[in-house]
Design a protein around this motif. Structure first.
Motif, short mmCIF file in Angstrom:
data_model
loop_
_atom_site.label_atom_id
_atom_site.label_comp_id
_atom_site.label_asym_id
_atom_site.label_seq_id
_atom_site.Cartn_x
_atom_site.Cartn_y
_atom_site.Cartn_z
N ALA A 27 38.74 50.43 39.34
CA ALA A 27 37.64 50.98 40.15
C ALA A 27 36.64 51.72 39.27
O ALA A 27 35.43 51.55 39.41
N ALA A 28 37.13 52.54 38.35
CA ALA A 28 36.25 53.30 37.46
C ALA A 28 35.46 52.38 36.53
O ALA A 28 34.29 52.64 36.23
N LEU A 29 36.09 51.30 36.07
CA LEU A 29 35.44 50.37 35.16
C LEU A 29 34.60 49.33 35.90
O LEU A 29 33.86 48.57 35.27
N GLU A 30 34.75 49.28 37.23
CA GLU A 30 34.06 48.31 38.08
C GLU A 30 34.40 46.88 37.68
O GLU A 30 33.52 46.01 37.56
N ILE A 31 35.70 46.64 37.47
CA ILE A 31 36.22 45.31 37.18
C ILE A 31 37.44 45.07 38.07
O ILE A 31 37.96 46.01 38.68
N GLY A 32 37.91 43.85 38.12
CA GLY A 32 39.08 43.54 38.94
C GLY A 32 40.37 44.05 38.31
O GLY A 32 40.47 44.20 37.08
N THR A 33 41.37 44.27 39.15
CA THR A 33 42.67 44.70 38.62
C THR A 33 43.31 43.63 37.74
O THR A 33 44.14 43.96 36.90
N ASP A 34 42.89 42.37 37.92
CA ASP A 34 43.43 41.32 37.07
C ASP A 34 42.90 41.41 35.63
O ASP A 34 43.35 40.69 34.76
#
Length: 155
Positions: free
Chosen positions: A118-125
């Motif tokens: 969420a902080a990096l604005e990327i998917g958990t994958d």
């Protein structure tokens, strides 16, 4: 593409919360530091900044600055993302490892991945968070501290 690595370590002490990957973990000790001392996120931020050749977290968020006293490292991670964006970078993926004898962390790893993604604005994958012990060896094995390593790919 650019790759960076990060490493951090903090001493365990009484009367502090244990925060790892933005998760408050019930434990008799917490990590000593100027901020919330989230060793995992500190290693990750150093990997990100290193990949962009922007120095380290100490140069951007010095422990001599009262503004960062007790600050959430998730907040610092978000600020690091903004620094990278200003230079035209975005995070592709990250791989991290927490090194701690205790407490057991497996049940907290999914929430850490969610927080970081969420902080990096990327998917958990695109976020890996692992934990390991050192079989009772060294300062992490004896319970004196916790360390973390991180690798980051920037695009």
């Amino acid at each position: 593409m650019r790759i960076g690595t990060g490493y951090d370590v903090h001493r365990l002490t009484k009367d502090r919360d244990l925060i790892l990957g933005g998760v408050k973990i019930p434990y008799e000790k917490g990590l000593l530091g100027h901020s919330d001392a989230d060793v995992l996120l500190h290693a990750l931020m150093d990997a990100m900044l290193g990949a962009a050749a922007l120095g380290d977290i100490g140069s951007h968020f010095p422990d001599s600055d009262p503004a960062y006293e007790g600050i959430s490292s998730i907040s610092l991670l978000r600020q690091t993302v903004l620094l990278l964006r200003e230079k035209g970078y975005q995070v592709g993926n990250v791989d991290t490892t927490i090194i701690a004898q205790k407490p057991k962390l497996a049940s907290y790893l999914p929430q850490m991945r969610e927080n970081i993604a969420a902080a990096l604005e990327i998917g958990t994958d695109c976020v890996s968070v692992k934990a390991t012990t050192e079989e009772g060896l060294g300062f992490t094995g004896s319970g004196e501290g916790i360390a973390a390593q991180a690798v980051c790919l920037l695009l």
